[in-house]
Design an enzyme around this catalytic site. Structure first.
Site, PDB file in Angstrom:
ATOM      1  N   CYS A   1      -5.062  13.436  -2.755  1.00 37.23           N
ATOM      2  CA  CYS A   1      -5.315  13.803  -1.248  1.00 37.23           C
ATOM      3  C   CYS A   1      -4.477  12.689  -0.584  1.00 37.23           C
ATOM      4  O   CYS A   1      -3.918  11.673  -0.957  1.00 37.23           O
ATOM      5  CB  CYS A   1      -6.503  13.818  -0.910  1.00 37.23           C
ATOM      6  SG  CYS A   1      -6.806  14.700   0.810  1.00 37.23           S
TER       7      CYS A   1
ATOM      8  N   ASP B   1     -18.294  12.376   0.304  1.00 32.84           N
ATOM      9  CA  ASP B   1     -17.488  11.208   0.558  1.00 32.84           C
ATOM     10  C   ASP B   1     -18.620  10.462   1.068  1.00 32.84           C
ATOM     11  O   ASP B   1     -19.642  10.496   1.250  1.00 32.84           O
ATOM     12  CB  ASP B   1     -16.438  11.702   1.499  1.00 32.84           C
ATOM     13  CG  ASP B   1     -15.280  10.670   1.526  1.00 32.84           C
ATOM     14  OD1 ASP B   1     -15.201   9.733   0.856  1.00 32.84           O
ATOM     15  OD2 ASP B   1     -14.301  10.757   2.299  1.00 32.84           O
TER      16      ASP B   1
END
Length: 206
Positions: free
Chosen positions: A7, A126
């Site tokens: 990412c 996360d």
């Protein structure tokens, strides 16, 4: 096989290098406050040179519905990742056109409570840090996931690096892993050798 997402891609060189390592997804951040922000026209230029087999993920944080659709169409991505306070019905509204990832920032076991309310394609877990929507470079306490049943495939994020990704896979057996700062020379610029080592260690863990 554990899926791998790189990412925070900001340039074509990093995207093509990631693709050469046979990763499964690359992510582009459309959140302007991020150090890894990228414009949709630049993403389209990159996406046009990526293999069809690689998922192209756009990352959004509390964005207006119409703006998400506009950016997704302009950039030619195929997956939407929502990393803010988006509600289940908001995420549902995109499922007829795109795959959807909903990210959750975790601090304690209590943060797992409402995750299964989201009928999306994937859950991303996360690390919670005040004032940051993602890209913290910090791991959450993986033990809080013990004995919790998720209704959708889970992608682990937050503080993953070539050093700790094997341990993460062995302890949590996730559907996928997501890395950004852990393979960077600096924010927004990936380091090829770190990406390569990350991918190698994911495969070794399997």
């Amino acid at each position: 096989m554990t899926r791998i997402k790189i990412c925070g891609i900001t340039n074509k060189e990093d995207a093509l290098r990631a693709a050469s390592l046979n990763v499964d997804m690359v992510g582009f951040v459309f959140y302007k406050q991020s150090k890894r922000y990228i414009e949709s026209k630049t993403v389209r230029d990159i996406v046009n040179e990526l293999p069809p087999s690689i998922g192209k993920v756009g990352v959004f944080v509390n964005e207006e519905h119409s703006r998400v659709l506009e950016l997704a169409e302009d950039s030619d991505i195929d997956t939407l990742q929502f990393h803010g306070d988006e509600k289940p019905d908001y995420c549902d509204s995109f499922k007829d056109r795109y795959k959807v990832i909903k990210a959750f920032r975790l601090k304690t076991k209590k943060d797992l409570k409402n995750i299964n309310d989201y009928d999306v394609d994937f859950y991303m877990l996360d690390t919670y840090m005040p004032g940051l929507a993602g890209g913290t470079g910090k791991s959450f306490d993986w033990k809080i996931l013990e004995d919790h049943e998720f209704l959708k495939p889970v992608i682990i994020s937050g503080g993953l690096t070539p050093v700790n990704v094997r341990k993460a896979i062995r302890e949590m057996a996730p559907y996928g892993v997501d890395v950004s700062s852990g393979v960077e020379a600096r924010p927004g610029k990936k380091e090829y050798d770190l990406m390569k080592k990350f991918v190698e260690n994911v495969r070794k863990a399997e």
